[in-house]
Scaffold this motif. Structure first.
Motif, PDB file in Angstrom:
ATOM      1  N   GLY A  14       0.885  -1.321  -0.070  1.00 35.68           N
ATOM      2  CA  GLY A  14       0.017  -0.033  -0.005  1.00 35.68           C
ATOM      3  C   GLY A  14       0.930   1.357  -0.221  1.00 35.68           C
ATOM      4  O   GLY A  14       0.433   1.965   0.619  1.00 35.68           O
ATOM      5  N   GLY A  15       2.054   1.129  -0.774  1.00 32.82           N
ATOM      6  CA  GLY A  15       2.762   2.432  -0.993  1.00 32.82           C
ATOM      7  C   GLY A  15       1.879   3.509  -2.075  1.00 32.82           C
ATOM      8  O   GLY A  15       0.813   3.330  -2.423  1.00 32.82           O
ATOM      9  N   HIS A  16       2.530   4.518  -2.287  1.00 35.75           N
ATOM     10  CA  HIS A  16       1.458   5.435  -3.232  1.00 35.75           C
ATOM     11  C   HIS A  16       1.290   4.773  -4.733  1.00 35.75           C
ATOM     12  O   HIS A  16       0.214   5.041  -5.183  1.00 35.75           O
ATOM     13  N   LEU A  35      -3.079  -5.323   0.187  1.00 35.32           N
ATOM     14  CA  LEU A  35      -2.669  -5.972   1.031  1.00 35.32           C
ATOM     15  C   LEU A  35      -1.393  -5.396   1.532  1.00 35.32           C
ATOM     16  O   LEU A  35      -0.329  -5.208   0.751  1.00 35.32           O
ATOM     17  N   GLY A  43       3.664   3.432   2.504  1.00 35.82           N
ATOM     18  CA  GLY A  43       5.297   3.203   2.274  1.00 35.82           C
ATOM     19  C   GLY A  43       6.282   4.124   2.859  1.00 35.82           C
ATOM     20  O   GLY A  43       6.143   4.381   3.850  1.00 35.82           O
ATOM     21  N   ALA A  45       6.289   7.046   1.665  1.00 33.21           N
ATOM     22  CA  ALA A  45       5.786   8.246   1.645  1.00 33.21           C
ATOM     23  C   ALA A  45       4.800   8.548   2.863  1.00 33.21           C
ATOM     24  O   ALA A  45       3.514   8.420   2.556  1.00 33.21           O
ATOM     25  N   SER A  62      10.554   9.982   2.300  1.00 33.99           N
ATOM     26  CA  SER A  62      10.239  10.664   0.825  1.00 33.99           C
ATOM     27  C   SER A  62       9.524  11.893   1.510  1.00 33.99           C
ATOM     28  O   SER A  62       8.906  11.895   2.224  1.00 33.99           O
ATOM     29  N   LEU A  64       9.792  15.410  -0.768  1.00 30.67           N
ATOM     30  CA  LEU A  64       9.424  16.349  -1.842  1.00 30.67           C
ATOM     31  C   LEU A  64       8.775  15.928  -2.938  1.00 30.67           C
ATOM     32  O   LEU A  64       8.850  14.977  -3.407  1.00 30.67           O
ATOM     33  N   MET A 233       4.688  13.862   3.216  1.00 31.69           N
ATOM     34  CA  MET A 233       4.093  12.970   2.220  1.00 31.69           C
ATOM     35  C   MET A 233       2.872  12.257   2.652  1.00 31.69           C
ATOM     36  O   MET A 233       2.040  11.589   2.075  1.00 31.69           O
ATOM     37  N   VAL A 257       2.191 -10.511   2.369  1.00 26.21           N
ATOM     38  CA  VAL A 257       2.001 -11.470   1.586  1.00 26.21           C
ATOM     39  C   VAL A 257       3.251 -12.248   0.968  1.00 26.21           C
ATOM     40  O   VAL A 257       4.336 -11.806   0.935  1.00 26.21           O
TER      41      VAL A 257
HETATM   42  C1  FAD Z   1      14.884   8.074   2.409  1.00 31.86           C
HETATM   43  C2  FAD Z   1      14.143   8.171   1.033  1.00 31.86           C
HETATM   44  C3  FAD Z   1      13.919   9.527   0.729  1.00 31.86           C
HETATM   45  C4  FAD Z   1      13.041   9.626  -0.514  1.00 31.86           C
HETATM   46  N1  FAD Z   1      12.824  10.910  -0.940  1.00 31.86           N
HETATM   47  C5  FAD Z   1      12.027  11.309  -1.965  1.00 31.86           C
HETATM   48  C6  FAD Z   1      11.274  12.431  -2.419  1.00 31.86           C
HETATM   49  O1  FAD Z   1      11.854  13.352  -1.542  1.00 31.86           O
HETATM   50  N2  FAD Z   1      10.642  12.492  -3.355  1.00 31.86           N
HETATM   51  C7  FAD Z   1      10.072  11.418  -4.097  1.00 31.86           C
HETATM   52  O2  FAD Z   1       9.543  11.726  -5.138  1.00 31.86           O
HETATM   53  N3  FAD Z   1      10.840  10.052  -3.827  1.00 31.86           N
HETATM   54  C8  FAD Z   1      11.613  10.112  -2.832  1.00 31.86           C
HETATM   55  N4  FAD Z   1      11.966   8.769  -2.616  1.00 31.86           N
HETATM   56  C9  FAD Z   1      11.605   7.835  -3.263  1.00 31.86           C
HETATM   57  C10 FAD Z   1       9.964   7.198  -3.040  1.00 31.86           C
HETATM   58  O3  FAD Z   1      10.069   7.172  -1.595  1.00 31.86           O
HETATM   59  C11 FAD Z   1       9.675   5.966  -3.913  1.00 31.86           C
HETATM   60  O4  FAD Z   1       9.964   6.155  -5.018  1.00 31.86           O
HETATM   61  C12 FAD Z   1       8.107   5.594  -3.404  1.00 31.86           C
HETATM   62  O5  FAD Z   1       7.974   5.315  -1.873  1.00 31.86           O
HETATM   63  C13 FAD Z   1       7.887   4.181  -4.185  1.00 31.86           C
HETATM   64  O6  FAD Z   1       6.634   3.918  -3.951  1.00 31.86           O
HETATM   65  P1  FAD Z   1       5.814   2.426  -4.166  1.00 31.86           P
HETATM   66  O7  FAD Z   1       4.703   2.670  -3.616  1.00 31.86           O
HETATM   67  O8  FAD Z   1       6.316   1.946  -5.436  1.00 31.86           O
HETATM   68  O9  FAD Z   1       6.589   1.593  -2.956  1.00 31.86           O
HETATM   69  P2  FAD Z   1       7.048   1.832  -1.452  1.00 31.86           P
HETATM   70  O10 FAD Z   1       6.733   3.498  -0.919  1.00 31.86           O
HETATM   71  O11 FAD Z   1       8.161   1.184  -1.035  1.00 31.86           O
HETATM   72  O12 FAD Z   1       5.681   1.005  -0.819  1.00 31.86           O
HETATM   73  C14 FAD Z   1       5.729  -0.208  -0.915  1.00 31.86           C
HETATM   74  C15 FAD Z   1       4.772  -0.928   0.164  1.00 31.86           C
HETATM   75  O13 FAD Z   1       4.585  -2.334   0.110  1.00 31.86           O
HETATM   76  C16 FAD Z   1       4.435  -2.843   1.258  1.00 31.86           C
HETATM   77  N5  FAD Z   1       4.953  -4.395   0.977  1.00 31.86           N
HETATM   78  C17 FAD Z   1       6.294  -4.574   0.524  1.00 31.86           C
HETATM   79  N6  FAD Z   1       6.377  -6.130   0.431  1.00 31.86           N
HETATM   80  C18 FAD Z   1       5.218  -6.392   1.058  1.00 31.86           C
HETATM   81  C19 FAD Z   1       4.679  -7.823   1.094  1.00 31.86           C
HETATM   82  N7  FAD Z   1       5.276  -9.018   0.488  1.00 31.86           N
HETATM   83  N8  FAD Z   1       3.166  -7.990   1.478  1.00 31.86           N
HETATM   84  C20 FAD Z   1       2.679  -6.842   1.856  1.00 31.86           C
HETATM   85  N9  FAD Z   1       3.040  -5.484   1.633  1.00 31.86           N
HETATM   86  C21 FAD Z   1       4.420  -5.612   1.336  1.00 31.86           C
HETATM   87  C22 FAD Z   1       5.636  -2.142   2.085  1.00 31.86           C
HETATM   88  O14 FAD Z   1       5.371  -2.388   3.456  1.00 31.86           O
HETATM   89  C23 FAD Z   1       5.182  -0.515   1.648  1.00 31.86           C
HETATM   90  O15 FAD Z   1       4.194  -0.164   2.454  1.00 31.86           O
HETATM   91  C24 FAD Z   1      12.622   8.455  -1.097  1.00 31.86           C
HETATM   92  C25 FAD Z   1      13.150   7.384  -0.969  1.00 31.86           C
HETATM   93  C26 FAD Z   1      13.634   6.852   0.355  1.00 31.86           C
HETATM   94  C27 FAD Z   1      13.742   5.780   0.670  1.00 31.86           C
END
Ligand code: FAD
Length: 257
Positions: A14-16, A35, A43, A45, A62, A64, A233, A257
Motif C-alpha cells: 500500500g505505497g503510493h 494487502l 510505504g 511516503a 520521502s 518532496l 508525504m 504476502v
Molecule cells: C529516504 C528516502 C527518501 C526519498 N525521497 C523522495 C522524495 O523526496 N521524493 C520522491 O518523489 N521520492 C523519494 N523517494 C523515493 C520514493 O519514496 C519511492 O519512489 C516511493 O516510495 C515508491 O513508492 P511505491 O508505492 O512503489 O513503494 P513503497 O513506498 O516502497 O511502498 C511499498 C509498500 O509495500 C509494502 N510491502 C512490501 N512487500 C510486501 C509484502 N510482501 N506484503 C505486503 N506488503 C508489502 C511495504 O510495507 C510498503 O508499504 C525517497 C525514498 C527514500 C527511501
C-alpha cells in the motif's frame, strides 16, 4: 481479513503506487484488494509527529513532490497541497582554509552572490543558468509523456527537438556535459547530486544510469521543481487511501504476502 474470497485485482503493498493503482481500478468498476504488510499505508511516503507536544506532521522518508502528475490529483479528487521551497540546497565547503559554502535559493541575487563568493567570478552562475534553462525546456517536453503510452526513442527525440541537448543528456555520460559546462568541482558535485543519488553509478558510467536518474530529477511537473507537501508525504498517501476506499477498494493492513 478481506471481506471476499475473490477479487479482480489484488495489489501487494500500500505505497503510493499501490494506492493509485487501487483507486483507478476501483473507479473502473473492478473489485480491488490492497494487502499491506505494515499497520499503515503509505510505504516510504508517510508523515510523523516528530516533536512531542507539537502538532506538526513531517515527512519521515520521502519528502518532496515533483513527479506526481496533476492529472492524478484531479482524477482522484485528492485534497492535497504543496508549497514552493525558498532554498534548494546549501553545500558547506572550505576554500583557502576558510569555511564557506554554496547557497542555491533565497532568490536569484543571493544565489548569484553565493556563486561569485565561492568561485571568485560570475562564470559559474551564468553556466548554471544556461544549464538549467536547457533542462527546463526539456522538462516541458518530456514530463507530459510520463502519463502517455511509452514513446519510441525516435518520437521522444522529435519531441525534445534539440539535437545538442539530446546527445548530451540521452546519448553520452552526463559527466562529460557537466565537465564541459562547469569548472568548479563543488558546483559540479551539486549538479551531479541529482544524477548519482541512489544509483551507485559514476558520472562517466557507460550504462547511463546516472543520466536516467538526473532526468527524473529535472523533469517533474514540467519545470523540475520539487515542492514541499503540506502535512508531509503522509498527507498525500492518506488522501490516496481515502480515494481508493471511496471508490470501493478494500485495504487490509498488517497483512504480509
Ligand atoms: C529516504 C528516502 C527518501 C526519498 N525521497 C523522495 C522524495 O523526496 N521524493 C520522491 O518523489 N521520492 C523519494 N523517494 C523515493 C520514493 O519514496 C519511492 O519512489 C516511493 O516510495 C515508491 O513508492 P511505491 O508505492 O512503489 O513503494 P513503497 O513506498 O516502497 O511502498 C511499498 C509498500 O509495500 C509494502 N510491502 C512490501 N512487500 C510486501 C509484502 N510482501 N506484503 C505486503 N506488503 C508489502 C511495504 O510495507 C510498503 O508499504 C525517497 C525514498 C527514500 C527511501
Amino acid at each position: 481479513m478481506p471481506e471476499r474470497t475473490s477479487y479482480d485485482a489484488v495489489i501487494v503493498g500500500g505505497g503510493h503506487n499501490g494506492l493509485v493503482a487501487a483507486a483507478y481500478l476501483a473507479r473502473a468498476g473492478r473489485s480491488v484488494l490492497v494487502l499491506e504488510r505494515l499497520d499503515h499505508t503509505g510505504g516510504a511516503a508517510v508523515s510523523t509527529r516528530a516533536f512531542t507536544g507539537i502538532d506538526a506532521r513531517l515527512s519521515r522518508y520521502s519528502y518532496l513532490v515533483s513527479l506526481l502528475p496533476p492529472a492524478i490529483v484531479r482524477d482522484l479528487g485528492l485534497r492535497f497541497a504543496v508549497r514552493k521551497r525558498t532554498v534548494s540546497s546549501y553545500t558547506p565547503a572550505v576554500r583557502g582554509g576558510r569555511p564557506t559554502g554554496l547557497l542555491v535559493g533565497g532568490g536569484e541575487a543571493r544565489t548569484r552572490e553565493s556563486f561569485a563568493e565561492l568561485t571568485g567570478s560570475e562564470r559559474e552562475f551564468a553556466a548554471w543558468q544556461r544549464f538549467y534553462g536547457t533542462t527546463r525546456r526539456l522538462a516541458e517536453r518530456v514530463f507530459p509523456t510520463l502519463t502517455e503510452p511509452l514513446p519510441t526513442r525516435a518520437a521522444l527525440r522529435a519531441a525534445v527537438d534539440d539535437d545538442t541537448t539530446w546527445h548530451a543528456l540521452f546519448e553520452r555520460p552526463l559527466g562529460e556535459l557537466v565537465e564541459e559546462t562547469f569548472t568548479d568541482d563543488l558546483v559540479r558535485g551539486v549538479v551531479l547530486t541529482d544524477a548519482l543519488i541512489g544509483t551507485f553509478a559514476a558520472a562517466h558510467d557507460p550504462s547511463l544510469r546516472q543520466n536516467r536518474c538526473f532526468l527524473y530529477h529535472v523533469i517533474g511537473g514540467g519545470t523540475g521543481d520539487w515542492d514541499v507537501p503540506l502535512g508531509g508525504m503522509g498527507a498525500l498517501t492518506d488522501a490516496l487511501a481515502e480515494a481508493a476506499r471511496g471508490a470501493g477498494a478494500e485495504i487490509v493492513t498488517d497483512c504480509a504476502v
